[in-house]
Design a protein around this motif. Structure first.
Motif, short mmCIF file in Angstrom:
data_model
loop_
_atom_site.label_atom_id
_atom_site.label_comp_id
_atom_site.label_asym_id
_atom_site.label_seq_id
_atom_site.Cartn_x
_atom_site.Cartn_y
_atom_site.Cartn_z
N THR A 117 0.96 -1.36 0.16
CA THR A 117 0.31 -0.58 -0.09
C THR A 117 0.64 1.05 0.57
O THR A 117 0.23 2.27 0.29
N ALA A 118 2.48 1.36 0.05
CA ALA A 118 3.47 2.04 -0.17
C ALA A 118 4.48 1.82 -1.11
O ALA A 118 4.49 -0.02 -0.96
N TYR A 119 4.50 2.77 -1.41
CA TYR A 119 5.61 2.67 -2.86
C TYR A 119 7.27 2.86 -2.44
O TYR A 119 7.00 3.92 -1.91
N SER A 120 8.27 2.88 -2.74
CA SER A 120 9.73 3.08 -2.36
C SER A 120 9.89 4.51 -3.84
O SER A 120 9.21 4.24 -4.48
N ALA A 121 10.77 5.31 -3.18
CA ALA A 121 10.96 6.04 -4.51
C ALA A 121 12.70 5.80 -4.54
O ALA A 121 13.22 5.33 -3.89
N SER A 122 12.74 6.24 -5.84
CA SER A 122 14.61 7.24 -5.46
C SER A 122 14.75 8.56 -5.25
O SER A 122 13.86 9.01 -5.55
N VAL A 123 15.60 8.02 -4.48
CA VAL A 123 15.79 9.38 -3.39
C VAL A 123 17.44 9.70 -3.40
O VAL A 123 18.35 9.55 -4.14
N ILE A 124 17.15 11.77 -3.99
CA ILE A 124 18.35 12.73 -3.67
C ILE A 124 18.01 13.25 -2.31
O ILE A 124 17.16 13.37 -1.56
N ARG A 125 19.21 12.80 -1.69
CA ARG A 125 19.49 14.09 -0.38
C ARG A 125 20.14 14.96 -0.40
O ARG A 125 21.73 14.73 -0.62
N ARG A 126 20.06 15.86 -0.43
CA ARG A 126 20.72 17.41 -0.89
C ARG A 126 20.45 18.43 0.83
O ARG A 126 19.59 18.71 0.76
N GLY A 127 21.75 17.70 1.96
CA GLY A 127 20.84 19.02 3.24
C GLY A 127 19.69 18.63 3.59
O GLY A 127 19.17 18.08 3.13
N PRO A 128 18.81 19.80 3.61
CA PRO A 128 17.25 19.86 3.93
C PRO A 128 16.86 19.27 2.99
O PRO A 128 15.30 18.99 2.82
N LEU A 129 16.87 18.89 1.92
CA LEU A 129 16.08 18.78 0.35
C LEU A 129 16.29 17.44 0.26
O LEU A 129 17.16 17.06 0.15
N THR A 130 15.23 16.89 -0.28
CA THR A 130 15.06 15.85 -0.18
C THR A 130 13.98 15.49 -1.42
O THR A 130 12.71 16.10 -1.09
N ILE A 131 14.45 14.91 -2.25
CA ILE A 131 13.88 14.37 -3.93
C ILE A 131 13.03 13.15 -4.34
O ILE A 131 14.24 12.42 -4.18
N ALA A 132 12.16 13.01 -3.73
CA ALA A 132 11.71 11.54 -4.24
C ALA A 132 11.20 11.29 -5.80
O ALA A 132 9.97 12.38 -6.44
N ILE A 133 11.63 9.91 -6.51
CA ILE A 133 10.49 10.06 -7.87
C ILE A 133 10.14 8.51 -7.62
O ILE A 133 11.13 7.04 -7.35
N SER A 134 9.22 8.39 -7.85
CA SER A 134 8.01 7.11 -8.04
C SER A 134 7.75 6.41 -9.71
O SER A 134 7.35 7.95 -10.18
N SER A 135 7.62 5.18 -9.67
CA SER A 135 7.18 4.78 -11.27
C SER A 135 6.05 3.85 -10.91
O SER A 135 5.32 3.13 -11.51
#
Length: 193
Positions: A117-135
């Motif tokens: 019911t949840a999916y992982s993401a491909s994650v980028i972390r830069r300091g306080p920034l988090t970017i997550a990409i899901s397909s």
């Protein structure tokens, strides 16, 4: 209300799991990465698996996780805020996720999207920034490729400090929100060269 049919759209969220109990079913190499991410997030991690990698065993020996070397039992889900099913056994995956669903607990089923019911993401972390990409679990290699492209395109870590300084300046000067974005773009264009 009857269950809604599955939607192709996900609600992106970032979970604050610090101090929350999380159950991981499985302790192989794939589970190992998830366990480390959960430990890094500050979650209280319980792991149930018949056997564990040396890295998972070390986390347990260091007191960073609770490890039970045995078969999964449905009662293991009790008290968890989140469940990660990361086993090579499809039956265990399905049972763990079904029990989580009945308990109204979200479950990530690694390499098993239909059960989760949840999916992982491909994650980028830069300091306080988090970017997550899901397909939605359908194209994990594409999500990884996009992450790698974005990692190359993102600015250096010092840009975060520059953005913080601008934010403080805007607050002190009472700069309206509508004016801030253009100033941010101008500031970073000059930094980029």
């Amino acid at each position: 209300m009857p269950d809604a049919p599955p939607s192709p759209y996900l609600l992106p969220l970032f979970l604050r799991l610090a101090g929350k109990e999380v159950l991981v079913v499985g302790a192989g190499t794939v589970a190992e990465r998830k366990i480390q991410d959960l430990v890094d997030s500050g979650a209280r991690v319980r792991v149930v698996a018949r056997e564990a990698t040396s890295a998972v065993a070390k986390l347990a020996a260091d007191g960073r996780i609770a490890l039970s070397l045995r078969a999964f039992e449905e009662a293991d889900v009790d008290g968890a805020w989140f469940v990660v099913a990361a086993t090579a056994d499809p039956d265990v995956q399905a049972r763990a996720c079904a029990r989580a669903d009945r308990a109204r607990v979200f479950a990530l089923a690694v390499d098993d999207p239909p059960n989760g019911t949840a999916y992982s993401a491909s994650v980028i972390r830069r300091g306080p920034l988090t970017i997550a990409i899901s397909s939605t679990g359908e194209a994990p290699a594409l999500a990884r490729l996009l992450r790698e492209v974005l990692e190359q395109a993102l600015p250096a870590d010092d840009w975060v400090e520059a953005a913080r300084a601008l934010s403080e300046k805007w607050k002190a000067e009472g700069t309206p929100m509508t004016s801030r974005f253009a100033e941010l773009v101008r500031a970073f264009k000059t930094r980029a060269g």
